[in-house]
Every structure is written in C-alpha cells, then in structure tokens.
Write an enzyme that holds these catalytic residues in place. Structure first.
Site, mmCIF file in Angstrom:
data_model
loop_
_atom_site.group_PDB
_atom_site.id
_atom_site.type_symbol
_atom_site.label_atom_id
_atom_site.label_comp_id
_atom_site.label_asym_id
_atom_site.label_seq_id
_atom_site.Cartn_x
_atom_site.Cartn_y
_atom_site.Cartn_z
ATOM 1 N N LYS A 53 0.876 -0.948 0.106
ATOM 2 C CA LYS A 53 0.006 0.035 -0.022
ATOM 3 C C LYS A 53 0.900 1.081 0.142
ATOM 4 O O LYS A 53 1.965 1.158 0.701
ATOM 5 C CB LYS A 53 -0.955 -0.011 1.268
ATOM 6 C CG LYS A 53 -1.934 1.096 1.496
ATOM 7 C CD LYS A 53 -2.761 0.877 2.676
ATOM 8 C CE LYS A 53 -3.893 2.044 2.488
ATOM 9 N NZ LYS A 53 -4.963 1.748 3.853
ATOM 10 N N SER A 86 -9.494 2.326 2.952
ATOM 11 C CA SER A 86 -8.885 3.099 2.080
ATOM 12 C C SER A 86 -7.946 2.058 1.361
ATOM 13 O O SER A 86 -7.354 2.445 0.209
ATOM 14 C CB SER A 86 -7.750 4.064 2.623
ATOM 15 O OG SER A 86 -7.103 3.362 3.784
ATOM 16 N N SER A 107 -9.582 0.047 7.123
ATOM 17 C CA SER A 107 -9.062 0.064 5.689
ATOM 18 C C SER A 107 -8.445 -0.957 5.337
ATOM 19 O O SER A 107 -7.987 -1.298 4.246
ATOM 20 C CB SER A 107 -8.194 1.228 5.433
ATOM 21 O OG SER A 107 -8.812 2.468 5.741
HETATM 22 N N1 GLN Z 1 -12.742 4.582 6.326
HETATM 23 C C1 GLN Z 1 -12.359 5.161 7.355
HETATM 24 C C2 GLN Z 1 -11.985 6.515 7.282
HETATM 25 O O1 GLN Z 1 -12.399 7.133 6.342
HETATM 26 C C3 GLN Z 1 -11.129 3.972 7.702
HETATM 27 C C4 GLN Z 1 -9.824 4.558 7.209
HETATM 28 C C5 GLN Z 1 -8.630 3.745 7.652
HETATM 29 O O2 GLN Z 1 -8.700 2.603 8.090
HETATM 30 N N2 GLN Z 1 -7.432 4.314 7.140
HETATM 31 O O3 GLN Z 1 -11.489 6.941 8.151
#
Ligand code: GLN
Length: 502
Positions: free
Chosen positions: A80, A155, A179
């Site tokens: 990532k 994400s 994410s």
């Molecule tokens: N979707 C969540 C957010 O927008 C989680 C993001 C993440 O885990 N990096 O904050």
C-alpha cells in the site's frame, strides 16, 4: 501449464523449495497479469518490475547455492502506498506527495526486504487513507474485480483489488478505522488488523497515530498469518511498539484448519449483528450461516451487548480528524513533494495545501482543527475520548465472557462507484462494525463468508479478539475458512468473474 497467479503464497513458497518454479517465473507471471488487467482494475499506482525481478533473481541464485532462506523468500508482494519505500515513489494517494521518492525504508518495508520478497509495486488508496472506496485517491479510483463498476473498499482498495484480481498473492494494508478489513470484505479476500503496537508504524505515513496499524492482506487465512509473522515484532523506532514476540499466528492458523473449535466461546455483538441498523439481508444471512458452521465445529455461540458502540462512529470522526489535522501539518511545501510558488512562505504554503489536498482531506483538517480549538476541546475531543474509554470497557466486559467477538465486517456488499462519494455520512457508515476495534487497539480479521444471494457480491465475516490475542483470530478464521471452502468446493475468489486480459 500452471497459472501460478492463482496459487496461495504458502503453495508458491513450497513449490520454490521443491524446485518446481523459480521466483523469477512467479514474479514475471504476476507482472504479466498486472500488465493484462490493471488497466481496468487500477490497483497499482506504481509498478517496479525491475526491482522485483532483481530481488527474484537474487533469491533464485541463493537457493541454487543452497543458502537457508526465509519462509516467504521469492514470493512477490504488493505494498500500500502509505508505506515508505526507499527509491520507490510514495504518495499515500495524495497529489501533494506526487514525485516524492523517500530516502529511507519504513520498518515493514525493511522486513519485507530481509524476508527477500520481491516488491511488485505500490497500491492505490484513498488520500492519506481517508475513505472507504478509494474514490478519494488523488490518482483515480480502483475498481472491484468482482464488478468493475463497484468500489473495492477503502482506504486499502488497491491492495485488496490486487489480491482479488490475482495481481499479487500478498499485500500490505493499513487499518485506522477498517481500511484493511472493509476492502477485504467487499473483495472476498482476507485482511487482519493486528493488535495496536504489534506491527511497527515507523515509515507508515500517519493518519491518526493512536488508531493506525499496518497489517497483512492475502487470499487465505494461512497466507495472512505467514505475512503477519514477517511484519510483526518489536521496533525501537516506534515508541508504541509492543515489546514482546509476535503471536504464534501461523501455528494458530494450522491448528484452526483441523476444524475443531470445541471449548471456544464466540460472542455475537448484538449491536452489530443486523437485528438493528442497516444490514443488508444477504449479509445477515451469510453471517448467520457462518455462525452455524462455527457451532458445528464445537464453538459455543452467545449474544453479547456492547451498548456504547452506538457512539463509536461519532467519537472516531472527532478523534481521527483531530489527530489527522496535526499529522498533516508537516505537508507544508518545504519538506516533501509538491510546491506551488506564491511569492512568500505563507502564501506558498496555503496555495500548495489548497492544490495538493483533496476535498475529503480538507474536510477532516477543518473538522479536526475545530474540534481541538480552545473553546471546543472539552466539548468535542474530550467527549470523544470518554466514549473511547466506554468502548474499551464494553470490550473488556465482553471478553470476560467470550474468547472472540464476531459480526459482519460491513453492513452491505460493495456499492457502485460514484454512489456515495459526495455523501460523507453514507461513506462513514461503512465503518460502523470495524471502528470499535481501532478505538480499543484490539486485533480484528475479515474473511469471506460467501456472496449475498440478492446480488452475488462478497460478504465479509469479522472476528475480534482481546489485545495481544491475535492468534485467536487465526484459529477461528482458519476453521471457518476450511468449512466454507469445503461447502463452496474451492476458494471464493476463484468464483469472481474472469477479467478481460488485455
Ligand atoms: N474509512 C475509514 C476512514 O475514512 C477508515 C480509514 C482507515 O482505516 N484508514 O477514516
């Protein structure tokens, strides 16, 4: 001819040991697959064919010379783009970091290199890991291999899509509020958020430091465990790193595959089991069927209530922007990446941040700065921290009764690209089931539970365990996976529609 891109990482490693395939062949097969399908999937932001093949060649030579090699040596991996990689572009999905080539490796990157794993490239993500769909990437969205018109989660949608599209057998993710687990859920792959402190965050571009955790992503529970052991462990470079050995997750996965869960107490989280609040019928149905499998393998299933989870999402969306607004202050046009010259320092800084950051990042910086401002600190940030404590207490009480907690990973199967991107609340609600684990620092896994009857799209099953008890996720997860794969007559990822190879 064997299509090696369909194999598990464990099988690839074993085949290399038996001399049936070389790392160069494996790596090239994945690079070819990326060349063939990534135009449609867009899982990768950057591909490092040369670097990956150089690592592969060195592994093949070492093996030919009879050297002792680490377990996953020669197995390619996708990383990532949140993780800093020396010599390879690292953007965290943001235009503000376009063109930045880090001068150092993050700890997990270093461990991948020591494990001698060819790094195929960097995967797409929502900008600075803010989002649940990769639509907030500064470089265009990733598409779900199950249906190219749908979101791959976020994400870490790039890492999950790369696995589901057979572009990589293993990938690195980061999980601040889901994410790793939510993308795994909507792509029928496996993702684990380890215990906070279990994997070093050094060189992981910070979103919210008290919530962030890097973790392993793969198509099987055992592969996820193998990667977890490579990534984990104490690191002096991260002050929050746990000073203890990596939990024996590979042994736990092997043990789980025997499909004996007698004596294991499984708690179904009442607030997240679908009875209340927005869970799609097919998600609920697959979840209930998975529970039946656990029961058939000897687990005891009970219902557990965690009343303060009702406020977890709200607390998260105060704490996360607060920490993010501070972490992102370092992108100032001076130290990294983009610079929009505007005469003096202040104006250059403002113009660079105005142009470099996307809307979601700006929204959260404004929200976080507001929540931390003198007049509002107690009302917002202080209250959110109290809720965080209540969530932790709910978990403590629940884990006094049961060994693991379970829920669906996400309320719905993957939605259409474009459907929620302009509606922050609808986007945030995807994380309703994953966020409590981050607030408490406990480990969590998502693994495939089947496809929903109404739309044929993936459903994820979430398992949570107490801090430091990551091994329990793998034992229960591997057992459930074995039972389900048996029922399906093979891995669920194999049932995804074929992508057109260009
Ligand atoms: N979707 C969540 C957010 O927008 C989680 C993001 C993440 O885990 N990096 O904050």
């Amino acid at each position: 001819m064997t299509d090696w891109t369909r194999a598990s990482a464990a099988d690839m490693a074993a085949a290399m040991q038996r001399g049936e395939v070389s790392s160069v062949e494996l790596t090239q097969a994945h690079l070819d697959r990326i060349a063939g399908v990534d135009g449609d999937v867009h899982a990768f932001l950057h591909i490092d064919a040369e670097g990956a093949l150089a690592t592969a060649r060195a592994v093949d030579e070492a093996r030919a010379n009879g050297e002792d090699l680490p377990a996953l040596a020669g197995v390619p991996i996708a990383v990532k783009d949140v993780l800093v990689t020396e010599g390879l572009p690292t953007t965290a999905g943001s235009r503000i970091l376009e063109g930045w080539i880090p001068p150092y490796d993050g700890t997990v990157t270093r461990k991948l290199r020591e494990a001698r794993m060819p790094i195929l490239g960097k995967t797409n993500m929502d900008e600075f890991a803010m989002g649940s769909s990769t639509e907030h990437s500064g470089y265009g969205a990733t598409h779900n291999p199950w249906d190219l018109d749908r979101i791959p989660g976020g994400s870490g949608g790039g890492s999950a899509a790369a696995l589901a599209a057979f572009e990589a057998p293993l990938a690195i993710g980061s999980d601040t509020g889901g994410s790793i687990r939510q993308p795994a859920s909507v792509t029928a792959t496996v993702g684990v958020k380890p215990t906070y402190g279990g994997v070093s965050r050094y060189g992981a571009i910070a979103l919210a430091s008290s919530l962030d955790q890097l973790g392993p992503c793969a198509r099987t529970v055992l592969d996820t465990a193998l990667l977890h052991e490579v990534m984990g462990g104490h690191d002096d470079m991260d002050a929050t790193s746990l000073d203890e050995p990596v939990p024996a997750v590979v042994d736990a996965a092997r043990d789980g595959a025997r499909r004996d869960l007698s004596g294991v107490r499984v708690g179904v989280i009442k607030e997240l089991s679908g009875a209340e609040g927005g869970f799609q019928d097919g998600v609920k149905q697959r979840f209930d069927e998975a529970l039946e499998h656990l029961r058939a393998m000897g687990a005891e299933i009970v219902e557990v209530s965690c009343p303060s989870f009702e406020y977890a999402l709200a607390a998260y969306y105060v704490i996360l922007p607060s920490e993010a607004s501070s972490n992102l202050a370092k992108f100032d046009s001076v130290r990294f990446g983009m610079r929009v010259e505007k005469g003096n320092v202040e104006r250059t800084m403002a113009a660079t941040r105005a142009e470099g950051f996307g809307d979601e990042v700006k929204r959260r910086i404004i929200l976080g700065t507001y929540a931390l401002s003198a007049g509002y600190y107690d009302a917002y940030y202080g209250s959110a921290q109290k809720v965080r404590t209540l969530v932790q207490r709910d978990f403590d009480a629940a884990f006094a009764e049961v060994d693991v907690l379970v829920s669906p990973t996400t309320p719905t199967t993957p939605f259409k690209l474009g459907e929620r991107v302009d509606d922050p609340m609808a986007m945030y609600l995807n994380d309703i089931a994953t966020i409590p684990a981050n607030l408490a620092g406990i480990p969590g896994m998502s693994l495939p539970a089947g496809t929903a009857p109404e739309d044929g799209l993936p459903v994820g099953f979430q398992i949570l365990a107490p801090a430091r008890e990551d091994a329990r996720l793998y034992r229960v997860g591997a057992a459930l996976e074995a039972a389900l794969v048996d029922e399906w007559g093979g891995a669920l990822t194999a049932q995804a529609p074929e992508l057109e190879v260009k």
